[in-house]
Design a protein around this motif. Structure first.
Motif, PDB file in Angstrom:
ATOM      1  N   GLY A 190       0.774  -1.278   0.034  1.00  0.00           N
ATOM      2  CA  GLY A 190       0.092  -0.070   0.026  1.00  0.00           C
ATOM      3  C   GLY A 190       0.700   1.283  -0.068  1.00  0.00           C
ATOM      4  N   GLY A 191       2.030   1.174  -0.218  1.00  0.00           N
ATOM      5  CA  GLY A 191       2.838   2.175  -0.500  1.00  0.00           C
ATOM      6  C   GLY A 191       3.419   2.788  -1.979  1.00  0.00           C
ATOM      7  N   TRP A 192       4.247   3.822  -1.706  1.00  0.00           N
ATOM      8  CA  TRP A 192       4.848   4.363  -2.953  1.00  0.00           C
ATOM      9  C   TRP A 192       6.187   4.299  -3.022  1.00  0.00           C
ATOM     10  CZ3 TRP A 192       2.236   9.948  -2.248  1.00  0.00           C
ATOM     11  CH2 TRP A 192       0.858   9.857  -2.318  1.00  0.00           C
ATOM     12  N   LEU A 193       6.658   4.351  -4.347  1.00  0.00           N
ATOM     13  CA  LEU A 193       7.834   4.280  -4.845  1.00  0.00           C
ATOM     14  C   LEU A 193       7.961   5.749  -5.355  1.00  0.00           C
ATOM     15  CD1 LEU A 193      11.085   3.804  -5.135  1.00  0.00           C
ATOM     16  CD2 LEU A 193      10.399   2.814  -7.371  1.00  0.00           C
ATOM     17  N   VAL A 194       8.591   6.902  -5.020  1.00  0.00           N
ATOM     18  CA  VAL A 194       8.339   8.136  -5.520  1.00  0.00           C
ATOM     19  C   VAL A 194       9.962   8.137  -6.466  1.00  0.00           C
ATOM     20  CG1 VAL A 194       8.646  10.544  -5.338  1.00  0.00           C
ATOM     21  CG2 VAL A 194       7.235   9.204  -3.961  1.00  0.00           C
ATOM     22  N   VAL A 195      10.098   8.460  -7.709  1.00  0.00           N
ATOM     23  CA  VAL A 195      11.457   8.530  -8.338  1.00  0.00           C
ATOM     24  C   VAL A 195      11.379   9.823  -9.093  1.00  0.00           C
ATOM     25  CG1 VAL A 195      12.648   7.625 -10.277  1.00  0.00           C
ATOM     26  CG2 VAL A 195      11.301   6.014  -9.092  1.00  0.00           C
ATOM     27  N   ASP A 196      12.373  10.746  -8.577  1.00  0.00           N
ATOM     28  CA  ASP A 196      12.565  12.078  -9.065  1.00  0.00           C
ATOM     29  C   ASP A 196      13.467  11.913 -10.168  1.00  0.00           C
ATOM     30  OD1 ASP A 196      13.486  14.438  -9.460  1.00  0.00           O
ATOM     31  OD2 ASP A 196      13.459  15.247  -7.333  1.00  0.00           O
ATOM     32  N   GLU A 197      13.001  12.241 -11.304  1.00  0.00           N
ATOM     33  CA  GLU A 197      13.715  12.175 -12.529  1.00  0.00           C
ATOM     34  C   GLU A 197      14.031  13.834 -13.106  1.00  0.00           C
ATOM     35  OE1 GLU A 197      12.477   7.781 -14.415  1.00  0.00           O
ATOM     36  OE2 GLU A 197      11.804   9.681 -15.367  1.00  0.00           O
ATOM     37  N   ALA A 198      14.445  14.286 -12.308  1.00  0.00           N
ATOM     38  CA  ALA A 198      14.701  15.830 -12.758  1.00  0.00           C
ATOM     39  C   ALA A 198      15.842  16.079 -13.612  1.00  0.00           C
ATOM     40  CB  ALA A 198      15.108  16.618 -11.363  1.00  0.00           C
ATOM     41  N   PHE A 199      16.989  14.955 -13.629  1.00  0.00           N
ATOM     42  CA  PHE A 199      17.938  14.870 -14.599  1.00  0.00           C
ATOM     43  C   PHE A 199      17.792  13.925 -15.741  1.00  0.00           C
ATOM     44  CE2 PHE A 199      19.362  17.532 -10.970  1.00  0.00           C
ATOM     45  CZ  PHE A 199      19.976  18.549 -11.657  1.00  0.00           C
ATOM     46  N   ALA A 200      16.710  13.110 -15.962  1.00  0.00           N
ATOM     47  CA  ALA A 200      16.448  12.369 -16.793  1.00  0.00           C
ATOM     48  C   ALA A 200      16.307  12.471 -18.251  1.00  0.00           C
ATOM     49  CB  ALA A 200      15.236  11.121 -16.283  1.00  0.00           C
ATOM     50  N   ASP A 201      16.233  13.679 -18.492  1.00  0.00           N
ATOM     51  CA  ASP A 201      15.905  13.933 -20.023  1.00  0.00           C
ATOM     52  C   ASP A 201      17.087  13.711 -20.799  1.00  0.00           C
ATOM     53  OD1 ASP A 201      13.315  15.846 -20.072  1.00  0.00           O
ATOM     54  OD2 ASP A 201      14.231  16.159 -18.275  1.00  0.00           O
ATOM     55  N   MET A 202      18.369  13.901 -20.262  1.00  0.00           N
ATOM     56  CA  MET A 202      19.676  13.485 -21.270  1.00  0.00           C
ATOM     57  C   MET A 202      19.470  12.157 -21.555  1.00  0.00           C
ATOM     58  SD  MET A 202      19.955  16.164 -19.026  1.00  0.00           S
ATOM     59  CE  MET A 202      20.341  15.572 -17.426  1.00  0.00           C
ATOM     60  N   ARG A 203      19.043  11.127 -20.880  1.00  0.00           N
ATOM     61  CA  ARG A 203      19.337   9.875 -21.505  1.00  0.00           C
ATOM     62  C   ARG A 203      17.896   9.255 -20.905  1.00  0.00           C
ATOM     63  NH1 ARG A 203      25.217   7.827 -19.195  1.00  0.00           N
ATOM     64  NH2 ARG A 203      26.328   9.714 -19.914  1.00  0.00           N
ATOM     65  N   PRO A 204      16.852   9.302 -21.960  1.00  0.00           N
ATOM     66  CA  PRO A 204      15.471   8.890 -21.817  1.00  0.00           C
ATOM     67  C   PRO A 204      15.443   7.255 -21.381  1.00  0.00           C
ATOM     68  CG  PRO A 204      15.854   9.506 -23.957  1.00  0.00           C
ATOM     69  CD  PRO A 204      17.235   9.955 -23.263  1.00  0.00           C
ATOM     70  N   GLU A 205      16.371   6.698 -22.132  1.00  0.00           N
ATOM     71  CA  GLU A 205      16.319   5.068 -21.737  1.00  0.00           C
ATOM     72  C   GLU A 205      16.473   4.754 -20.464  1.00  0.00           C
ATOM     73  OE1 GLU A 205      20.652   6.332 -22.309  1.00  0.00           O
ATOM     74  OE2 GLU A 205      18.834   6.778 -23.275  1.00  0.00           O
ATOM     75  N   GLY A 206      16.900   5.643 -19.663  1.00  0.00           N
ATOM     76  CA  GLY A 206      17.018   5.298 -18.163  1.00  0.00           C
ATOM     77  C   GLY A 206      15.980   5.773 -17.378  1.00  0.00           C
ATOM     78  N   SER A 207      14.907   6.415 -17.969  1.00  0.00           N
ATOM     79  CA  SER A 207      13.713   6.808 -17.443  1.00  0.00           C
ATOM     80  C   SER A 207      12.454   5.671 -17.179  1.00  0.00           C
ATOM     81  CB  SER A 207      13.068   7.788 -18.137  1.00  0.00           C
ATOM     82  OG  SER A 207      11.772   8.236 -17.661  1.00  0.00           O
ATOM     83  N   ALA A 208      11.881   5.809 -16.104  1.00  0.00           N
ATOM     84  CA  ALA A 208      10.732   4.770 -15.791  1.00  0.00           C
ATOM     85  C   ALA A 208       9.431   5.324 -16.445  1.00  0.00           C
ATOM     86  CB  ALA A 208      10.647   4.494 -14.363  1.00  0.00           C
ATOM     87  N   ALA A 209       9.434   6.440 -17.128  1.00  0.00           N
ATOM     88  CA  ALA A 209       8.404   7.025 -17.568  1.00  0.00           C
ATOM     89  C   ALA A 209       7.377   6.148 -18.609  1.00  0.00           C
ATOM     90  CB  ALA A 209       8.555   8.496 -18.293  1.00  0.00           C
ATOM     91  N   ALA A 210       7.838   5.496 -19.290  1.00  0.00           N
ATOM     92  CA  ALA A 210       7.119   4.331 -20.127  1.00  0.00           C
ATOM     93  C   ALA A 210       6.132   3.493 -19.423  1.00  0.00           C
ATOM     94  CB  ALA A 210       8.057   3.626 -20.964  1.00  0.00           C
ATOM     95  N   HIS A 211       6.578   3.679 -18.083  1.00  0.00           N
ATOM     96  CA  HIS A 211       5.847   2.426 -17.109  1.00  0.00           C
ATOM     97  C   HIS A 211       4.898   3.163 -16.238  1.00  0.00           C
ATOM     98  CE1 HIS A 211       8.607  -0.794 -18.547  1.00  0.00           C
ATOM     99  NE2 HIS A 211       9.382   0.402 -18.368  1.00  0.00           N
ATOM    100  N   ALA A 212       4.666   4.483 -16.408  1.00  0.00           N
ATOM    101  CA  ALA A 212       3.813   5.201 -15.638  1.00  0.00           C
ATOM    102  C   ALA A 212       2.408   4.717 -15.664  1.00  0.00           C
ATOM    103  CB  ALA A 212       3.958   6.723 -16.054  1.00  0.00           C
ATOM    104  N   GLY A 213       1.788   4.905 -14.332  1.00  0.00           N
ATOM    105  CA  GLY A 213       0.416   4.216 -14.103  1.00  0.00           C
ATOM    106  C   GLY A 213       0.179   3.111 -13.360  1.00  0.00           C
TER     107      GLY A 213
END
Length: 372
Positions: A190-213
């Motif tokens: 029932g918890g959260w994982l909060v991932v701060d990706e403030a510097f993720a734009d340079m290497r989008p392959e390292g972002s979890a954004a495609a799995h948002a939701g």
């Protein structure tokens, strides 16, 4: 994610259990009263180094020094309240840019700092583990909302786990697969994982954004860092649809200004500029590596927007750079660390080269590691 503001952060233990030391104002470049200068604090730098040559070269932030060229802004963006259509267009552009499955998973606010402050108020007080050392505002905001916060050197059991990826200031990266495992584990409790990706734009392959939701996964993106428009104040949250809707409701109407919506929608949709800027930042960061190495400094981490140096002479170097009108980022808990942003033009490169390599007065200074 904004730059650190140590004057407002809570006093709490570091990952090794030792209290963070209080800054010594003598000779270390703090502003009046011993307050450590945070990223971008040119007013404090001027007060600390009144004899420094002008203009200042500000390398203390992780902000792209070549901002997105401002497009024409419709006149009515300035004269009327933003409509739902403009906000929907921004959310759609953000979803498309970040590879998010749906714009319903997107919430926008006036800066990622606003989201960092709001998220803790959407949960009942519980346990929070912030993987660090990292950006101090996460711990501060969860603590202010009544949560039991601790800094952790590695994954720890808690209702909310906060990870900055890539991390500020050392650039540590977490594989996306590992983040998804952690999010699933947090959701199961029932918890959260909060991932701060403030510097993720340079290497989008390292972002979890495609799995948002996915359940338990909350991602924060900062528009101002990569696009170089920090003053526009725009932060993006990517979350399960019910939480994204709750965020939008809690933020309220007109979360982003009309001009901000217009500019950010154009920037997030400009694939050509984004690709060219990634290449430019990568090349410039490599050039900075060469300059730092030529000065005998060891780069121990960073991203394509900043480099982290570790050296026992860092306090003397910080002072020498300040006296030369160059502001870099230093850290209370690691006086041997300095973070360098990217110089924006030939004059800035020349002044940095002069201070680091040609004069090197700092290299002969006695070490004052206890002074921070």
């Amino acid at each position: 994610m904004a730059e650190d503001s140590p004057a407002t952060k809570p006093h709490m233990a570091d990952p090794l259990g030792a209290d963070l030391p209080v800054a010594d104002p003598r000779g270390q470049g703090e502003a009046t009263g011993g307050v450590l200068l945070h990223g971008g604090d040119l007013d404090g730098a001027r007060a600390a180094f009144p004899g420094a040559p002008l203009p200042w070269v500000d390398l203390s932030t992780g902000i792209n020094p070549w901002p997105y060229p401002l497009p024409p802004v419709p006149q009515d963006a300035w004269t009327r309240l933003p409509g739902r259509g403009e906000e929907a267009a921004l959310r759609a552009a953000a979803a498309d840019c970040y590879g998010v499955p749906s714009a319903e998973l997107v919430a926008a606010a006036s800066g990622s700092q606003a989201l960092i402050q709001l998220l803790p108020r959407l949960r009942a007080p519980g346990s929070v583990a912030v993987l660090g050392p990292t950006y101090a505002e996460h711990a501060r905001c969860w603590a202010l909302a009544g949560h039991d916060v601790r800094m952790a050197a590695d994954v720890a059991e808690a209702d909310v786990l906060v990870v900055v990826n890539p991390n500020n200031p050392d650039g540590r990266r977490w594989p996306v697969a590992r983040l998804l495992e952690l999010a699933a584990a947090q959701a199961a409790r029932g918890g959260w994982l909060v991932v701060d990706e403030a510097f993720a734009d340079m290497r989008p392959e390292g972002s979890a954004a495609a799995h948002a939701g996915r359940p338990g996964l909350v991602i924060l993106r900062s528009f101002g860092k990569f696009f170089g428009l920090a003053g526009l104040r725009l932060g993006i949250a990517l979350a399960p649809a019910d939480l994204a809707a709750a965020l939008r409701e809690a933020i309220g109407p007109w979360a982003v200004s009309g001009p901000g919506l217009s500019i950010a929608t154009a920037a997030l949709s400009d694939r050509g500029w984004i690709a060219a800027t990634r290449n430019r930042l990568t090349g410039t960061a490599a050039e900075l590596d060469r300059l730092l190495a030529g000065a005998g400094l060891r780069v121990v981490g960073g991203t394509d927007l900043f480099r982290l140096v570790e050296d026992d002479r860092a306090p003397a170097l910080y002072r020498a750079l300040g006296e030369a009108g160059i502001l870099v980022r230093r850290f209370e808990h690691r006086p041997d660390w300095l973070r360098f942003g990217l110089p924006e033009d030939d004059l800035a490169w020349q002044r940095l080269d002069d201070a680091l390599v040609r004069k090197q007065v700092w290299a002969m200074q006695p070490c004052k590691m206890s002074a921070s």
